[in-house]
Design a protein around this motif. Structure first.
Motif, PDB file in Angstrom:
ATOM      1  N   TYR A   4     -95.216   5.629  24.976  1.00 19.79           N
ATOM      2  CA  TYR A   4     -94.017   6.151  24.327  1.00 19.79           C
ATOM      3  C   TYR A   4     -92.745   5.787  25.266  1.00 19.79           C
ATOM      4  O   TYR A   4     -91.534   5.359  24.724  1.00 19.79           O
ATOM      5  N   LEU A   5     -92.873   6.079  26.504  1.00 15.03           N
ATOM      6  CA  LEU A   5     -91.853   5.946  27.328  1.00 15.03           C
ATOM      7  C   LEU A   5     -91.356   4.458  27.527  1.00 15.03           C
ATOM      8  O   LEU A   5     -90.181   3.978  27.926  1.00 15.03           O
ATOM      9  N   ARG A   6     -92.428   3.691  27.854  1.00 16.07           N
ATOM     10  CA  ARG A   6     -92.466   2.265  28.049  1.00 16.07           C
ATOM     11  C   ARG A   6     -91.903   1.397  26.784  1.00 16.07           C
ATOM     12  O   ARG A   6     -91.055   0.528  26.783  1.00 16.07           O
ATOM     13  N   SER A   7     -91.958   2.136  25.552  1.00 14.85           N
ATOM     14  CA  SER A   7     -91.523   1.344  24.215  1.00 14.85           C
ATOM     15  C   SER A   7     -90.147   1.749  24.194  1.00 14.85           C
ATOM     16  O   SER A   7     -89.396   0.799  23.405  1.00 14.85           O
ATOM     17  N   ARG A   8     -89.623   2.702  25.094  1.00 20.66           N
ATOM     18  CA  ARG A   8     -88.103   2.664  25.066  1.00 20.66           C
ATOM     19  C   ARG A   8     -87.390   2.195  26.200  1.00 20.66           C
ATOM     20  O   ARG A   8     -86.263   2.613  26.708  1.00 20.66           O
ATOM     21  N   GLY A   9     -87.845   1.103  26.798  1.00 19.69           N
ATOM     22  CA  GLY A   9     -87.339   0.220  27.842  1.00 19.69           C
ATOM     23  C   GLY A   9     -87.681   0.985  29.250  1.00 19.69           C
ATOM     24  O   GLY A   9     -86.892   0.510  30.315  1.00 19.69           O
ATOM     25  N   ILE A  10     -88.333   2.114  29.401  1.00 23.23           N
ATOM     26  CA  ILE A  10     -88.541   2.647  30.805  1.00 23.23           C
ATOM     27  C   ILE A  10     -89.523   1.924  31.673  1.00 23.23           C
ATOM     28  O   ILE A  10     -90.669   2.045  31.083  1.00 23.23           O
ATOM     29  N   PRO A  11     -89.360   1.356  32.587  1.00 20.86           N
ATOM     30  CA  PRO A  11     -90.457   0.776  33.563  1.00 20.86           C
ATOM     31  C   PRO A  11     -91.813   1.725  33.888  1.00 20.86           C
ATOM     32  O   PRO A  11     -91.352   2.930  33.918  1.00 20.86           O
ATOM     33  N   GLU A  12     -92.763   1.108  34.146  1.00 19.11           N
ATOM     34  CA  GLU A  12     -94.111   1.904  33.948  1.00 19.11           C
ATOM     35  C   GLU A  12     -93.782   2.762  35.330  1.00 19.11           C
ATOM     36  O   GLU A  12     -94.259   3.940  35.141  1.00 19.11           O
ATOM     37  N   ALA A  13     -93.473   2.439  36.562  1.00 19.81           N
ATOM     38  CA  ALA A  13     -93.650   3.382  37.610  1.00 19.81           C
ATOM     39  C   ALA A  13     -92.381   4.421  37.280  1.00 19.81           C
ATOM     40  O   ALA A  13     -92.992   5.542  37.629  1.00 19.81           O
ATOM     41  N   GLU A  14     -91.357   4.192  36.858  1.00 22.61           N
ATOM     42  CA  GLU A  14     -90.536   5.371  36.373  1.00 22.61           C
ATOM     43  C   GLU A  14     -90.961   6.193  35.463  1.00 22.61           C
ATOM     44  O   GLU A  14     -90.852   7.365  35.573  1.00 22.61           O
ATOM     45  N   ALA A  15     -91.744   5.748  34.459  1.00 24.51           N
ATOM     46  CA  ALA A  15     -92.141   6.578  33.446  1.00 24.51           C
ATOM     47  C   ALA A  15     -93.449   7.419  34.030  1.00 24.51           C
ATOM     48  O   ALA A  15     -93.430   8.521  33.762  1.00 24.51           O
ATOM     49  N   ARG A  16     -94.294   6.970  34.841  1.00 19.66           N
ATOM     50  CA  ARG A  16     -95.346   7.793  35.423  1.00 19.66           C
ATOM     51  C   ARG A  16     -94.682   8.702  36.302  1.00 19.66           C
ATOM     52  O   ARG A  16     -94.785   9.918  36.323  1.00 19.66           O
ATOM     53  N   ARG A  17     -93.350   8.481  37.010  1.00 19.80           N
ATOM     54  CA  ARG A  17     -92.864   9.403  37.799  1.00 19.80           C
ATOM     55  C   ARG A  17     -92.171  10.520  37.160  1.00 19.80           C
ATOM     56  O   ARG A  17     -92.394  11.707  37.387  1.00 19.80           O
ATOM     57  N   LEU A  18     -91.506  10.165  35.968  1.00 15.02           N
ATOM     58  CA  LEU A  18     -90.818  11.088  34.991  1.00 15.02           C
ATOM     59  C   LEU A  18     -92.053  12.351  34.525  1.00 15.02           C
ATOM     60  O   LEU A  18     -91.831  13.215  34.442  1.00 15.02           O
ATOM     61  N   LEU A  19     -93.189  11.646  34.094  1.00 13.66           N
ATOM     62  CA  LEU A  19     -94.215  12.506  33.801  1.00 13.66           C
ATOM     63  C   LEU A  19     -94.720  13.657  34.591  1.00 13.66           C
ATOM     64  O   LEU A  19     -94.901  14.708  34.315  1.00 13.66           O
ATOM     65  N   VAL A  20     -95.018  12.843  35.950  1.00  9.02           N
ATOM     66  CA  VAL A  20     -95.531  13.754  36.975  1.00  9.02           C
ATOM     67  C   VAL A  20     -94.350  14.999  37.396  1.00  9.02           C
ATOM     68  O   VAL A  20     -95.023  16.039  37.341  1.00  9.02           O
ATOM     69  N   LEU A  21     -93.121  14.478  37.302  1.00  5.79           N
ATOM     70  CA  LEU A  21     -92.058  15.498  37.794  1.00  5.79           C
ATOM     71  C   LEU A  21     -92.210  16.639  36.800  1.00  5.79           C
ATOM     72  O   LEU A  21     -92.011  17.816  36.855  1.00  5.79           O
ATOM     73  N   ALA A  22     -92.178  16.069  35.200  1.00  6.55           N
ATOM     74  CA  ALA A  22     -92.034  17.036  34.447  1.00  6.55           C
ATOM     75  C   ALA A  22     -93.273  17.941  34.225  1.00  6.55           C
ATOM     76  O   ALA A  22     -93.265  19.430  33.999  1.00  6.55           O
ATOM     77  N   PHE A  23     -94.621  17.623  34.705  1.00  3.50           N
ATOM     78  CA  PHE A  23     -95.838  18.458  34.902  1.00  3.50           C
ATOM     79  C   PHE A  23     -95.380  19.302  35.855  1.00  3.50           C
ATOM     80  O   PHE A  23     -95.886  20.510  35.625  1.00  3.50           O
ATOM     81  N   LEU A  24     -95.048  19.233  37.119  1.00  6.19           N
ATOM     82  CA  LEU A  24     -94.745  20.056  38.177  1.00  6.19           C
ATOM     83  C   LEU A  24     -93.679  20.840  37.738  1.00  6.19           C
ATOM     84  O   LEU A  24     -93.673  22.209  38.377  1.00  6.19           O
ATOM     85  N   ASP A  25     -92.742  20.615  37.113  1.00  7.27           N
ATOM     86  CA  ASP A  25     -91.513  21.401  36.995  1.00  7.27           C
ATOM     87  C   ASP A  25     -91.801  22.923  36.208  1.00  7.27           C
ATOM     88  O   ASP A  25     -90.959  23.685  36.530  1.00  7.27           O
ATOM     89  N   ASP A  26     -92.853  22.696  35.362  1.00  6.42           N
ATOM     90  CA  ASP A  26     -93.309  24.041  34.792  1.00  6.42           C
ATOM     91  C   ASP A  26     -93.449  24.915  35.768  1.00  6.42           C
ATOM     92  O   ASP A  26     -93.169  26.144  35.603  1.00  6.42           O
ATOM     93  N   VAL A  27     -94.127  24.612  36.671  1.00  3.38           N
ATOM     94  CA  VAL A  27     -94.493  25.572  37.651  1.00  3.38           C
ATOM     95  C   VAL A  27     -93.417  26.098  38.866  1.00  3.38           C
ATOM     96  O   VAL A  27     -93.519  27.096  39.001  1.00  3.38           O
ATOM     97  N   ILE A  28     -92.799  24.972  39.083  1.00  2.00           N
ATOM     98  CA  ILE A  28     -91.699  25.197  40.026  1.00  2.00           C
ATOM     99  C   ILE A  28     -90.510  26.018  39.559  1.00  2.00           C
ATOM    100  O   ILE A  28     -89.884  26.760  40.096  1.00  2.00           O
ATOM    101  N   ALA A  29     -90.576  26.121  38.130  1.00  2.00           N
ATOM    102  CA  ALA A  29     -89.605  27.171  37.472  1.00  2.00           C
ATOM    103  C   ALA A  29     -89.953  28.480  37.829  1.00  2.00           C
ATOM    104  O   ALA A  29     -89.216  29.199  37.496  1.00  2.00           O
ATOM    105  N   LEU A  30     -91.112  28.760  38.336  1.00  2.01           N
ATOM    106  CA  LEU A  30     -91.653  30.141  38.523  1.00  2.01           C
ATOM    107  C   LEU A  30     -91.297  30.720  39.795  1.00  2.01           C
ATOM    108  O   LEU A  30     -91.147  31.659  40.239  1.00  2.01           O
TER     109      LEU A  30
END
Length: 436
Positions: A387-413
C-alpha cells in the motif's frame, strides 16, 4: 563446586566487606547472610523455570567481570543521543560512575521541603532507611539469588523519600555511566508517603565491558503516585541485570516504562505487590535489538488484595540474530475479588535469524475477576508495504514507517510527556542503523 563467576563475586565480597557501607552494624550481618545464601544457590541458569531463556551463569562465567574501580576525576560521556537524553529537561540529576554516586557531578539542589534525595551510603545510619531495607529483606523473597548478590555487594545507590502530601517539583534523573570495565552493584530506595507524588528518569549508558547489577525497592503509601521512565543503551559487551520490587498502597499508582536499545545481554525483572485496595500498576516497555543482543523482560504482578488493576505491555522489534524474551505472570489471590489484570507482548522479526520467546501466564484463585493475556510474533505486513509503495514511498522508508508506528503504540504509554518525545526520537535514530 561453585561456578567461576559466583566464586568471583564471593571473593569480591571477602575482599571488600570491611569497606562496604554499613560494615560495622546491622547491615554487615545482612550482607553475611546474603552471601552465604548466594554461595549455596549460585547464579541462575536455564534449568530454573524463570530463567529458561536466559543463562546468567553461563554469560557471567564467560565474561569474568572483576569489580569495577572507583573512578576518580572527570568523565566524558559518549557522543550519542542516549547519553544526552533528558539533558534538555529541567530536572534534578544524580550521576553514578561505575555504580558509585558522584556528588561532584550531580545537581540536586533546592529540593522542595519534605523531599530527601541522597546517596545510599549517606542514609544507611538513619532509622527510616534501616526500617525500609530490613522490611524489604524480610518480606517474601523474590528473585532470591540475584537480590542476595546485590545485598552482599551493594556499594552505593539512590535514596528518595517524599513526605506525606508532598509533590516533587521536577523529575529526578539517575544517570548511570560505565566508565571502566567491571561489575557494579547498586541499590536504590524509593519511599513515597501517603499522597506524595514524584517522577524518576533513569538512563544507563557507556562503552565499557560492564556488568550492572541493580535492585530498586519502591514503597508507595496510600494515594501516592510514582512515574518511572528508564532508558538502557549500553555497549554490546555489557550485561545489565535490573530488579524492581514494588509495594503499592491503597489508591496508589505506579507507572513504569523501559526502553531497551543497547546491551549484549539484559534482564529486567519487575515484582509488583498490591498492599491496599484500589491501587493501579502499569509496567510497560519497548525494545529494539540488533546483531546478537539478548533482552529478557520478566514481570510478576501479585494481586494480594481486592479491587486493583494492572496492565503490562511490551512491544519490540528484532533485527540480525537478536533474541527477545517476555515472561509474565498475574497472580490473583483467593480474596482479591474485582481484580483487573492484563498482559500483552508483541514482537516484529525484521530478520529470519531473529527469535522471540513469549510466556505470559495467569494464576487465578478468585472468581470475580477480569484477566487476560496475549502474545503475537510476526513479520511486517506485505499488504501494508504494498500500500505504501503504491503511493510512491520507497521500500526502506515504508518499512521504517511501519515499524515506528508499531512501537509508537507502546511508547505512548511512557508516563512523562517530554520524556516520551525523547524516546520517540531515540527509536527513530536506531532505525537509521538497522538493516530493515
Amino acid at each position: 563446586m561453585t561456578e567461576k563467576a559466583a566464586q568471583n563475586f564471593i571473593d569480591a565480597y571477602e575482599t571488600a566487606r570491611a569497606v562496604l557501607p554499613g560494615a560495622d552494624g546491622w547491615l554487615a550481618r545482612r550482607r553475611a547472610a546474603a552471601i552465604e545464601a548466594f554461595a549455596g544457590a549460585g547464579l541462575p541458569h536455564r534449568r530454573l523455570e524463570e530463567w529458561k531463556y536466559t543463562d546468567l551463569r553461563q554469560t557471567l562465567d564467560k565474561a569474568g567481570f572483576a569489580p569495577a574501580p572507583a573512578h576518580k576525576g572527570a568523565v566524558v560521556l559518549p557522543e550519542t543521543a542516549s547519553a544526552s537524553a533528558f539533558s534538555a529537561l529541567d530536572r534534578h540529576v544524580l550521576v553514578f560512575v561505575n555504580g558509585r554516586y558522584r556528588a561532584d557531578l550531580s545537581k540536586a539542589a533546592r529540593l522542595p521541603k519534605g523531599v530527601e534525595l541522597r546517596g545510599l551510603a549517606d542514609v544507611l545510619t538513619e532509622q527510616w532507611a534501616k526500617d525500609l531495607l530490613e522490611r524489604r529483606f524480610d518480606e517474601a523473597r523474590q528473585a532470591e539469588q540475584v537480590v542476595d548478590l546485590n545485598t552482599a555487594l551493594m556499594s552505593d545507590g539512590m535514596c528518595l523519600r517524599i513526605r506525606k502530601g508532598v509533590k516533587l517539583d521536577k523529575p529526578v534523573h539517575l544517570l548511570f555511566f560505565a566508565a571502566d570495565d567491571g561489575a557494579s552493584h547498586t541499590r536504590n530506595l524509593v519511599l513515597l508517603e501517603e499522597g506524595a507524588e514524584g517522577t524518576i528518569l533513569e538512563s544507563h549508558v557507556g562503552e565499557a565491558a560492564s556488568f550492572a547489577d541493580i535492585v530498586t525497592d519502591v514503597v508507595l503509601g496510600n494515594g501516592a503516585r510514582l512515574d518511572h521512565v528508564k532508558l538502557q543503551d549500553e555497549s554490546a559487551n555489557a550485561v545489565h541485570l535490573a530488579t524492581l520490587r514494588g509495594e503499592v498502597g491503597a489508591e496508589a499508582r505506579l507507572s513504569s516504562f523501559t526502553l531497551t536499545l543497547g546491551c549484549g545481554v539484559s534482564r529486567g525483572q519487575s515484582f509488583i505487590r498490591f498492599a491496599g485496595e484500589g491501587a493501579e500498576a502499569q509496567v510497560n516497555g519497548a525494545y529494539a535489538l540488533r546483531a546478537k543482543q539478548h533482552a529478557d523482560q520478566f514481570c510478576v504482578v501479585d494481586h494480594a488484595v481486592p479491587r486493583c488493576a494492572s496492565n503490562t505491555v511490551f512491544k519490540g522489534v528484532l533485527d540480525g540474530q537478536s533474541e527477545g524474551v517476555f515472561q509474565g505472570k498475574v497472580i490473583v489471590r483467593p480474596d482479591a475479588q474485582k481484580t483487573d489484570g492484563r498482559q500483552m507482548t508483541q514482537a516484529l522479526l525484521l530478520s529470519r535469524d531473529a527469535a522471540m520467546n513469549a510466556k505470559p501466564e495467569l494464576e487465578i484463585y478468585a472468581d470475580d475477576v477480569q484477566c487476560a493475556h496475549g502474545s503475537t510474533v510476526g513479520e511486517l505486513s506485505k499488504d501494508a508495504l504494498f500500500y505504501l509503495r503504491s503511493r510512491g514511498i520507497p521500500e526502506a522508508e515504508a518499512r521504517r514507517l511501519l515499524v515506528l508506528a508499531f512501537l509508537d503504540d507502546v511508547i505512548a504509554l511512557a508516563p512523562h510527556e517530554e520524556a516520551r518525545e525523547i524516546l520517540r526520537g531515540l527509536v527513530s535514530g536506531w532505525f537509521e542503523e538497522a538493516s530493515i
